[in-house]
Scaffold this motif. Structure first.
Motif, PDB file in Angstrom:
ATOM      1  N   LYS A  49       0.825  -1.207   0.000  1.00  0.00           N
ATOM      2  CA  LYS A  49       0.000   0.000   0.000  1.00  0.00           C
ATOM      3  C   LYS A  49       0.862   1.260   0.000  1.00  0.00           C
ATOM      4  O   LYS A  49       0.528   2.250  -0.676  1.00  0.00           O
ATOM      5  CB  LYS A  49      -0.932  -0.009   1.207  1.00  0.00           C
ATOM      6  CG  LYS A  49      -2.053  -1.037   1.120  1.00  0.00           C
ATOM      7  CD  LYS A  49      -2.932  -0.989   2.362  1.00  0.00           C
ATOM      8  CE  LYS A  49      -4.103  -1.958   2.255  1.00  0.00           C
ATOM      9  NZ  LYS A  49      -4.954  -1.950   3.468  1.00  0.00           N
ATOM     10  N   LEU A  64       2.205   1.852  -3.490  1.00  0.00           N
ATOM     11  CA  LEU A  64       1.139   2.376  -4.355  1.00  0.00           C
ATOM     12  C   LEU A  64       0.904   3.859  -4.071  1.00  0.00           C
ATOM     13  O   LEU A  64       0.743   4.666  -5.001  1.00  0.00           O
ATOM     14  CB  LEU A  64      -0.159   1.597  -4.159  1.00  0.00           C
ATOM     15  CG  LEU A  64      -0.265   0.224  -4.808  1.00  0.00           C
ATOM     16  CD1 LEU A  64      -1.654  -0.361  -4.556  1.00  0.00           C
ATOM     17  CD2 LEU A  64       0.000   0.292  -6.309  1.00  0.00           C
ATOM     18  N   TYR A  74      -1.068   6.213  -6.357  1.00  0.00           N
ATOM     19  CA  TYR A  74      -2.268   5.371  -6.456  1.00  0.00           C
ATOM     20  C   TYR A  74      -2.726   4.946  -5.062  1.00  0.00           C
ATOM     21  O   TYR A  74      -2.993   3.755  -4.815  1.00  0.00           O
ATOM     22  CB  TYR A  74      -1.989   4.151  -7.326  1.00  0.00           C
ATOM     23  CG  TYR A  74      -1.633   4.497  -8.753  1.00  0.00           C
ATOM     24  CD1 TYR A  74      -2.621   4.770  -9.686  1.00  0.00           C
ATOM     25  CD2 TYR A  74      -0.293   4.577  -9.149  1.00  0.00           C
ATOM     26  CE1 TYR A  74      -2.287   5.096 -10.996  1.00  0.00           C
ATOM     27  CE2 TYR A  74       0.056   4.907 -10.449  1.00  0.00           C
ATOM     28  CZ  TYR A  74      -0.957   5.161 -11.371  1.00  0.00           C
ATOM     29  OH  TYR A  74      -0.629   5.496 -12.661  1.00  0.00           O
ATOM     30  N   ASN A 126      -5.469   5.290  -3.698  1.00  0.00           N
ATOM     31  CA  ASN A 126      -6.821   4.720  -3.744  1.00  0.00           C
ATOM     32  C   ASN A 126      -6.917   3.528  -4.692  1.00  0.00           C
ATOM     33  O   ASN A 126      -8.017   3.088  -5.027  1.00  0.00           O
ATOM     34  CB  ASN A 126      -7.824   5.798  -4.151  1.00  0.00           C
ATOM     35  CG  ASN A 126      -7.889   6.932  -3.145  1.00  0.00           C
ATOM     36  OD1 ASN A 126      -7.859   6.697  -1.938  1.00  0.00           O
ATOM     37  ND2 ASN A 126      -7.971   8.166  -3.637  1.00  0.00           N
ATOM     38  N   GLY A 127      -5.771   3.039  -5.125  1.00  0.00           N
ATOM     39  CA  GLY A 127      -5.768   1.889  -6.020  1.00  0.00           C
ATOM     40  C   GLY A 127      -6.120   2.263  -7.446  1.00  0.00           C
ATOM     41  O   GLY A 127      -6.129   3.428  -7.834  1.00  0.00           O
ATOM     42  N   LYS A 185      -8.055   0.334 -11.381  1.00  0.00           N
ATOM     43  CA  LYS A 185      -8.651  -0.811 -12.062  1.00  0.00           C
ATOM     44  C   LYS A 185      -7.719  -1.281 -13.171  1.00  0.00           C
ATOM     45  O   LYS A 185      -7.067  -0.475 -13.834  1.00  0.00           O
ATOM     46  CB  LYS A 185     -10.010  -0.432 -12.659  1.00  0.00           C
ATOM     47  CG  LYS A 185     -11.091  -0.157 -11.623  1.00  0.00           C
ATOM     48  CD  LYS A 185     -12.428   0.112 -12.301  1.00  0.00           C
ATOM     49  CE  LYS A 185     -13.522   0.334 -11.261  1.00  0.00           C
ATOM     50  NZ  LYS A 185     -14.852   0.568 -11.902  1.00  0.00           N
ATOM     51  N   LEU A 221      -5.037  -8.946  -4.756  1.00  0.00           N
ATOM     52  CA  LEU A 221      -4.793  -7.542  -5.094  1.00  0.00           C
ATOM     53  C   LEU A 221      -5.936  -6.632  -4.662  1.00  0.00           C
ATOM     54  O   LEU A 221      -5.734  -5.430  -4.452  1.00  0.00           O
ATOM     55  CB  LEU A 221      -4.534  -7.393  -6.598  1.00  0.00           C
ATOM     56  CG  LEU A 221      -3.278  -8.088  -7.134  1.00  0.00           C
ATOM     57  CD1 LEU A 221      -2.988  -7.639  -8.563  1.00  0.00           C
ATOM     58  CD2 LEU A 221      -2.073  -7.809  -6.245  1.00  0.00           C
ATOM     59  N   LYS A 222      -7.092  -7.203  -4.480  1.00  0.00           N
ATOM     60  CA  LYS A 222      -8.207  -6.414  -3.958  1.00  0.00           C
ATOM     61  C   LYS A 222      -7.860  -5.861  -2.578  1.00  0.00           C
ATOM     62  O   LYS A 222      -8.298  -4.770  -2.188  1.00  0.00           O
ATOM     63  CB  LYS A 222      -9.469  -7.278  -3.886  1.00  0.00           C
ATOM     64  CG  LYS A 222     -10.730  -6.508  -3.515  1.00  0.00           C
ATOM     65  CD  LYS A 222     -11.955  -7.412  -3.574  1.00  0.00           C
ATOM     66  CE  LYS A 222     -13.224  -6.643  -3.257  1.00  0.00           C
ATOM     67  NZ  LYS A 222     -14.433  -7.515  -3.308  1.00  0.00           N
ATOM     68  N   ILE A 275      -5.208  -4.565  -1.612  1.00  0.00           N
ATOM     69  CA  ILE A 275      -4.421  -3.319  -1.642  1.00  0.00           C
ATOM     70  C   ILE A 275      -5.073  -2.280  -2.563  1.00  0.00           C
ATOM     71  O   ILE A 275      -4.432  -1.319  -2.986  1.00  0.00           O
ATOM     72  CB  ILE A 275      -2.956  -3.566  -2.057  1.00  0.00           C
ATOM     73  CG1 ILE A 275      -2.862  -4.176  -3.461  1.00  0.00           C
ATOM     74  CG2 ILE A 275      -2.246  -4.441  -1.040  1.00  0.00           C
ATOM     75  CD1 ILE A 275      -1.438  -4.206  -4.018  1.00  0.00           C
ATOM     76  N   GLY A 276      -6.336  -2.533  -2.904  1.00  0.00           N
ATOM     77  CA  GLY A 276      -7.094  -1.536  -3.651  1.00  0.00           C
ATOM     78  C   GLY A 276      -7.014  -1.653  -5.156  1.00  0.00           C
ATOM     79  O   GLY A 276      -7.464  -0.750  -5.882  1.00  0.00           O
ATOM     80  N   ILE A 277      -6.473  -2.740  -5.656  1.00  0.00           N
ATOM     81  CA  ILE A 277      -6.413  -2.934  -7.112  1.00  0.00           C
ATOM     82  C   ILE A 277      -7.580  -3.822  -7.536  1.00  0.00           C
ATOM     83  O   ILE A 277      -7.711  -4.957  -7.080  1.00  0.00           O
ATOM     84  CB  ILE A 277      -5.077  -3.563  -7.540  1.00  0.00           C
ATOM     85  CG1 ILE A 277      -3.908  -2.660  -7.127  1.00  0.00           C
ATOM     86  CG2 ILE A 277      -5.051  -3.785  -9.050  1.00  0.00           C
ATOM     87  CD1 ILE A 277      -2.538  -3.229  -7.465  1.00  0.00           C
ATOM     88  N   ASP A 278      -8.419  -3.285  -8.405  1.00  0.00           N
ATOM     89  CA  ASP A 278      -9.602  -3.991  -8.897  1.00  0.00           C
ATOM     90  C   ASP A 278      -9.246  -4.662 -10.223  1.00  0.00           C
ATOM     91  O   ASP A 278      -9.032  -3.987 -11.233  1.00  0.00           O
ATOM     92  CB  ASP A 278     -10.743  -2.987  -9.089  1.00  0.00           C
ATOM     93  CG  ASP A 278     -12.047  -3.643  -9.509  1.00  0.00           C
ATOM     94  OD1 ASP A 278     -12.081  -4.886  -9.604  1.00  0.00           O
ATOM     95  OD2 ASP A 278     -13.031  -2.914  -9.750  1.00  0.00           O
TER      96      ASP A 278
END
Length: 523
Positions: A353, A356, A361, A363-364, A366, A388-389, A391-394
């Motif tokens: 995090k 990122l 990033y 807030n992550g 997509k 990965l969700k 750490i905010g990655i969709d």
């Protein structure tokens, strides 16, 4: 694609890896690896049916860019000057002997009395024409760079050829013993070079008969073969993408061999009274990769963040059923040049995090990850999506048929991908040049589209360095840079696993994953 004894200054580079093969299935010894044959002995003849996961996308050795395609014809229809035996030692094939005359010259004595499947004699001129075609810019082979060190292929006499190099090239024998080193009919090259992608013409123990893409391919016994002839009369490959269907065919007696046993079916194969399992410790590595030319993965901090967020142990244990081992490098520990001193990224969500956030990033974001339709790879994609969700990655998952996946990634249309590199020679150069060199972007193997001038320079030094220790030092440094810059996240080393029917004898898998069919009999 393979390895073995090296001469002169290359002797210390001998690949010592052998296929680690273990037999399973109702407590009986695996067929094809010393299993006792019935009292009446092996039976020759018959049609061998092989259910395969993926179809070939090309049958021309100068245009084949993946091992599943090469597996259909290399060592069957096509042969190289030298090849590998069960102990991964070089053995004479179309060449009977070879030696290094000096740093830049290799001499090969060729086998006499050999003819191609179209009746053309095999000789030094055939070898010369094969390699001239491989590097001809007008042909446009993606394998041309594998032979870029060759200055001249010189015919000394009908049965003697010299390879004269521009610079010393340590892995030469390993390349010549691979699918790329297949020797093609000069008549076929001259008269229908453009159709070799669909109609291969070699010297091997099997002749090509037919191919219906997406369905099946048939090879027939070459009665005029120069060596020991195959035991079966015909091989029929059936393309069966569905894992459970492929295995069910073997269990029900509808196929004799099923390749690429999914890890989820290992227990089933082991307990089945109708199947044996064949397993080989491989040379390849599976990994998660990034298209480093696309945002946000053009930022090293984002790639490092993902590396900290991926829990490999959970993937190897939960998805791969502990088939294979956790990997730190894109090179297997069995490959020449592997660095055993690498320290992997720790699983650390907080550090991920932070990286990122540092990259902008917080807030992550997509993104998408693409994979082919192998069940375990689809499962890996789902695990990565979940990890990965955190750490905010969709992550959106895209699943494609294998050929479509190759086209998609070769063109660089992906963000992330799940892939692998099945080392075809056992030498570190095969990984490094194809997967990381900037000239290999796209179909040659660098689908991370990674480029680093220092890495390019080291790769080229590694190809030229004769001293094994210095060469290992070069590859060690390369792996350290690649670990830091994370164009790929290695996940696991690949074990090759297939199943056979109980009545099959003589089948084995090479460390590359090739199906070795010459000695197969059906009881």
């Amino acid at each position: 694609m393979k390895k073995a004894r090296l001469f002169g200054s290359l002797l210390a580079l001998t690949l010592t890896v052998g296929a680690v093969l273990t037999g399973c299935g109702a407590g009986q010894e695996q067929s094809g690896l010393g299993a006792s044959a019935p009292a009446d002995g092996p039976k020759a003849g018959g049609t061998l049916i092989v259910a395969r996961k993926a179809d070939a996308n090309n049958l021309d050795p100068h245009f084949i860019t993946n091992i599943p395609s090469a597996n259909y014809i290399y060592g069957k229809v096509y042969e190289s000057l030298i090849s590998r035996d069960k102990n991964s030692e070089y053995k004479p094939t179309l060449a009977t002997e070879w030696k290094q005359l000096d740093d830049l010259t290799w001499e090969f004595k060729l086998r006499s009395g050999v003819t191609f499947h179209d009746g053309t004699p095999f000789n030094a001129e055939a070898v010369k024409k094969t390699f001239e075609r491989a590097v001809d810019p007008k042909v446009g082979s993606p394998r041309a760079s594998n032979f870029s060190m060759i200055k001249e292929v010189k015919v000394v006499d009908e049965q003697t050829i010299h390879f004269i190099l521009d610079y010393p090239f340590a892995p030469l024998l390993s390349i010549l013993a691979s699918s790329e080193g297949s020797i093609l009919s000069p008549k076929a090259i001259a008269e229908h070079s453009d159709t070799l992608s669909k109609q291969p013409v070699g010297t091997g123990p099997f002749k090509f008969e037919s191919w219906t893409p997406g369905q099946d391919m048939t090879l027939v016994k070459n009665d005029g073969y120069w060596g020991e002839k195959p035991k079966v009369d015909k091989v029929v490959y059936k393309v069966v993408p569905e894992d459970t269907t492929r295995i069910a065919m073997v269990e029900a007696g509808e196929a004799h061999i099923g390749d690429q046993l999914p890890v989820t079916e290992v227990e089933r194969a082991q307990s089945s009274p109708n199947m044996n399992m064949v397993r080989a410790e491989g040379l390849g590595v599976e990994y998660i990769g990034f298209n480093v030319t696309k945002k946000p993965f053009d930022d090293i901090r984002v790639r490092q963040a993902v590396a900290h967020a991926v829990e490999k142990e959970a993937i190897v244990k939960g998805v791969y059923n502990n088939v294979g081992n956790e990997a730190v490098s894109a090179m297997s520990s069995k490959v020449i040049g592997y660095n055993p001193n690498l320290t992997d990224y720790t699983y650390d969500v907080n550090e991920a995090k932070k990286l990122l956030s540092d990259a902008g990033y917080a807030n992550g974001f997509k993104t998408t990850i693409v994979t082919d339709d192998r069940k375990e790879r689809m499962n890996v994609a789902e695990v990565i999506q979940s990890q990965l969700k955190g750490i905010g990655i969709d992550v959106e998952i895209k699943v494609m048929e294998y050929g479509a996946y190759l086209d998609f990634t070769d063109k660089g249309e992906h963000d992330m991908f799940i892939g692998g590199w099945g080392n075809a020679t056992g030498d570190g150069d095969y990984n490094q040049y194809n997967v990381f060199h900037s000239s290999s972007k796209g179909s040659m193997g660098n689908i991370a589209f990674y480029s680093n001038p220092e890495v390019d320079q080291l790769i080229e030094q590694g190809r030229r360095e004769k001293d094994p220790q210095k060469r290992n030092e070069i590859y060690a440094k390369l792996q350290e840079i690649e670990l830091k810059e994370v164009p790929l996240i290695p996940i696991r080393t690949i074990d090759h696993v297939s199943v056979t029917a109980k009545d099959v004898r003589g089948f084995w898998l090479s460390p590359v994953g090739y199906l070795m069919l010459d000695e197969v009999t059906i009881q």
